[in-house]
Write an enzyme that holds these catalytic residues in place. Structure first.
Site, short mmCIF file in Angstrom:
data_model
loop_
_atom_site.label_atom_id
_atom_site.label_comp_id
_atom_site.label_asym_id
_atom_site.label_seq_id
_atom_site.Cartn_x
_atom_site.Cartn_y
_atom_site.Cartn_z
N ASP A 121 0.86 -1.19 0.00
CA ASP A 121 0.00 0.00 0.00
C ASP A 121 0.89 1.23 0.00
O ASP A 121 1.96 1.22 0.62
CB ASP A 121 -0.90 0.00 1.26
CG ASP A 121 -2.19 0.78 1.05
OD1 ASP A 121 -2.09 2.00 0.79
OD2 ASP A 121 -3.28 0.19 1.13
N TYR A 152 -12.13 7.45 -12.67
CA TYR A 152 -12.25 6.15 -11.99
C TYR A 152 -12.81 5.10 -12.95
O TYR A 152 -12.25 4.03 -13.14
CB TYR A 152 -13.15 6.31 -10.77
CG TYR A 152 -13.30 5.10 -9.89
CD1 TYR A 152 -12.21 4.58 -9.20
CD2 TYR A 152 -14.54 4.48 -9.72
CE1 TYR A 152 -12.35 3.48 -8.37
CE2 TYR A 152 -14.68 3.38 -8.89
CZ TYR A 152 -13.59 2.89 -8.21
OH TYR A 152 -13.73 1.80 -7.39
N THR A 178 -20.25 -1.61 -1.24
CA THR A 178 -20.00 -2.52 -0.13
C THR A 178 -19.75 -1.69 1.13
O THR A 178 -19.16 -0.61 1.04
CB THR A 178 -18.80 -3.42 -0.45
OG1 THR A 178 -19.11 -4.17 -1.63
CG2 THR A 178 -18.47 -4.39 0.68
#
Ligand code: UDP
Length: 328
Positions: free
Chosen positions: A32, A146, A176
């Protein structure tokens, strides 16, 4: 022991995937760059011998020594506020980042699963959305950074599969929610929960008639895991078809949190899709998967999580400072 690289590992989905693959007995390499992710989501895994963390930006050349069995590419800003603030980074991680990871998978002979999104359908003209629908996306609108990055991701992943015989999987993830979402990332679940906990009015964008279908994190992770372990290379929707309008959703949150907030209306952001509901026939047939957690149950759990945050976290209104990135 299987070795699995997870990018975006300190983010919401990435950190839950780390937990799942650790529980499955894998050696997990977590990666990350911490632009939107947070180490506190995975710090409980640091003491484990089967867990390594690389602070690395996948848009730069990625090298991981030794063998590799699986790669899950989940690095990307994923909330509209984030990708509007860091549009260039969003485009780069979906395109250059995916290219680097496909190359890494090819070198290692690893299977790779890439995280695509219901956003590839844009503002859909068919309802519910099945995987054969090509979508209705504005390439130059604010969400284009995106949506088009993810569409490119799917395209290059299929090219590596067809041209190099790479073992690939593509999941199209619908909205989600769950623990570890950032309270101030602008997405509707943390936004409403944060407002309820702070005693603020709930901000519904537009007239609230736009719809979404919310999936609880455990169901999402199960779907992704099953897809990775399947032999199916075309995209699969993973989401909960239980659809609600955003206005009804705000009322549901007020009832759940037992607060007496009002609902206030704000302008609808540009290109905000009017309806979104997954057709999950393919996931049912190929993966024998369907969501198990009802929204009322999932929301209760996530509310407990947000309630457990410290007052500082709850009242931290400022968003992440991305000014140092400046489109790099
Ligand atoms: N939304 C809202 N109020 C908020 C945040 C979001 O009404 O404070 C709406 C937003 O306009 C969208 C829906 O909730 O229609 C879901 O937004 P989110 O950013 O969570 O995800 P999206 O599905 O739009 O990517």
């Amino acid at each position: 022991m299987k070795k699995t690289l997870i990018t975006g590992a300190a983010g919401f989905l990435g950190s839950h995937l780390c937990d799942r693959f650790i529980a499955e007995g894998h050696h997990v390499i977590a990666m990350d760059n911490l632009i939107t992710g947070d180490l506190k989501n995975i710090e409980h895994l640091f003491p484990l011998e089967r867990f390594d963390f690389y602070h690395h930006d996948v848009t730069k050349f990625v090298h991981v020594p030794g063998k590799m069995d699986y790669i899950l590419h989940f690095a990307s800003p994923a909330s509209p506020i984030d990708y509007l603030k860091i549009p260039i980074e969003t485009l780069k991680v979906g395109s250059l980042g995916t290219l680097n990871l496909l190359g890494l998978a090819k070198d290692h002979g690893a299977r790779i699963l890439v995280a695509s999104t219901s956003e590839v359908y844009g503002d859909p003209l068919i309802h519910p959305q099945n995987e054969d629908y090509y979508g209705n996306v504005s390439p130059i609108g604010p969400r284009g950074v995106y949506d088009e990055a993810k569409r490119f991701m799917e395209s290059i992943t299929m090219a590596y599969h067809r041209h190099h015989g790479l073992d690939t999987r593509i999941v199209r993830i619908f909205n989600t929610y769950g623990s570890r979402m950032r309270l101030n990332d602008g997405r509707v679940v943390p936004a409403f929960m944060g407002q309820a906990l702070r005693g603020e009015d709930l901000t519904v964008f537009g007239d609230g008639s736009q719809t979404r279908s919310f999936t609880y994190i455990d169901d999402q992770i199960e779907g992704i895991y099953r897809l990775l372990m399947s032999d199916y290379v075309e995209p699969i929707n993973i989401g909960n078809p239980d659809e609600t309008t955003i206005l009804e959703f705000a009322q549901e949150i007020i009832k759940l949190t037992k607060t007496d907030q009002k609902i206030i209306f704000k302008p609808l952001p540009q290109d905000d899709p009017l309806q979104r509901q997954p057709d999950i026939s393919r996931a049912k047939e190929i993966l024998d998967w369907e969501p198990k957690v009802h929204r009322s149950e999932g929301l209760k759990k996530v509310f407990e999580y947000f309630k457990s945050l410290s007052p500082e976290e709850l009242h931290r209104k400022e968003h992440r400072d991305f000014s140092h990135l400046n489109g790099k």
